[in-house]
Each structure stands twice: as structure tokens, then as C-alpha cells.
Design a protein around this motif. Structure first.
Motif: not given
Length: 205
Positions: A76-77, A87-91, A134-135, A183-184
């Protein structure tokens, strides 16, 4: 229940880092790996080894994510616009169990999964018992009325070992948390250094 739940401290020792910054971590007393060969001198790690280790560390941090789930989050990222690592961290941080942990409603990421699974949380007024839910930014997460006086919740709120990050607005008097934004990497208060770029390299080989 995942085996990782009962082996969380072994993850710390295998990685050689106190992943969650907890005072109970065995690394505070034994700074070497688990098992009879844990104290052996380690040689230089290959690029693949470094990538694998980064993946295991990031996946292990979130406690109960299976390899299939983690790979799905990576996919998905990749599909999303922007930097894949960010993107990975945000997900990962937008998972309901991660937000419950960040908001200090529970003491550990492992407890967060159990807390959500047992139906103690609502999202925008609706009961949700799926930890991987997933919020989205703007979502309001709250502890159910019947669960607000649980001893584990009250103790978690008083923990001094970590603070609520600024991408979550927590109101502990009402037991609510607003997921302000995705978040980043630099926004996430990891106790150990995470290298999502190496995780991306591992899966993109």
C-alpha cells in the motif's frame, strides 16, 4: 494469540536494542542476545542482513503484525504517492492499535491489540474491535464508557516514560484521542532508530 506476545523481551535482546524504551527490558541488565550462543562475537553483517534486521525490528515494534499484514502495508505504501518510507511509517501509525498505544490508553503495543480486540474502543462513536483498522486524519478514538475506569488504563495514563506525540491530541479527562494527521518518520517517538528505507530495499530486491 501470536507467539510474539509472550516473547516481546526476546525481541529486544535479539535486536540488541530496547525497542520500546521500557525500564523492564532485559537489555538493561543483559546486553546480549537470547540463547546459549547469545554472547558470541558477531561478524560484519551483509547488506541483506542489515535490510532483514531493519524489517524485523520495525515489524517487531508493532508487536502483533504478521508477515502477510506487514507486506500488505508495504504494498500500500508503494502504491501511494510520495516517499515510500514515509508512507510506510504513516500507515503503521494510523492503525487503531498504534493510536491507542500512542494516546497512552495502554502501557504497551501488545496491550493495545488486546484492548481493541476486547471491544474497549470506539472510532467516531462506533465500536471497533479490529486492531488493524486504519484511521484517517480527523477520526476521534475513544475508550468506551464501561472501560474508562479500568486499572490498566488509569496506570497507562500516568506513565512518565513516554509522551503523546503531536499528531495525536489526547484528552485523558474524557479518554478521547483525535488523530490529527499522518505522521512522518521524524514525528514518531521511536525509542530505537528505525530505518524504513532499508525495509523498502528488502522488499524491492
Amino acid at each position: 494469540m501470536t507467539k510474539r506476545h509472550s516473547q516481546k523481551y526476546k525481541i529486544d535482546r535479539r535486536m540488541g536494542e530496547n525497542l520500546w524504551g521500557r525500564p523492564k527490558s532485559p537489555l538493561n541488565k543483559r546486553e546480549y542476545g537470547p540463547g546459549q550462543h547469545g554472547q558470541r562475537r558477531k561478524g560484519k553483517m551483509s547488506d541483506f542482513g542489515l535490510q532483514l534486521r531493519a524489517k524485523q525490528k520495525l515489524k517487531g515494534y508493532y508487536g502483533s503484525i504478521s508477515e502477510k499484514q506487514f507486506r500488505g502495508i508495504y504494498d500500500e505504501a508503494v502504491r501511494r504517492r510520495g516517499d515510500t518510507s514515509e508512507n510506510l511509517i504513516g500507515l503503521l501509525e494510523s492503525r487503531l492499535d498504534a493510536i491507542v498505544y500512542r494516546a497512552k490508553f495502554v502501557p504497551t503495543v501488545f496491550a493495545a491489540r488486546q484492548f481493541v480486540s476486547h471491544g474497549h474502543t470506539k472510532v467516531n462513536g462506533q465500536r471497533v474491535n479490529v486492531p488493524s483498522y486504519r484511521c484517517k486524519p480527523g477520526d476521534v478514538i475513544e475508550v468506551r464508557e464501561k472501560s474508562k475506569n479500568l486499572l490498566s488504563v488509569l496506570e497507562a495514563i500516568g506513565l512518565a516514560e513516554r509522551d503523546v506525540p503531536d499528531y495525536i491530541e489526547a484528552d485523558h479527562s474524557k479518554m478521547t484521542a483525535n488523530f490529527v494527521r499522518m505522521p512522518a518518520l521524524g514525528d514518531v517517538p521511536y525509542a530505537a532508530t528505525m530505518e524504513p528505507n532499508l525495509v523498502i530495499e528488502f522488499y524491492s530486491r
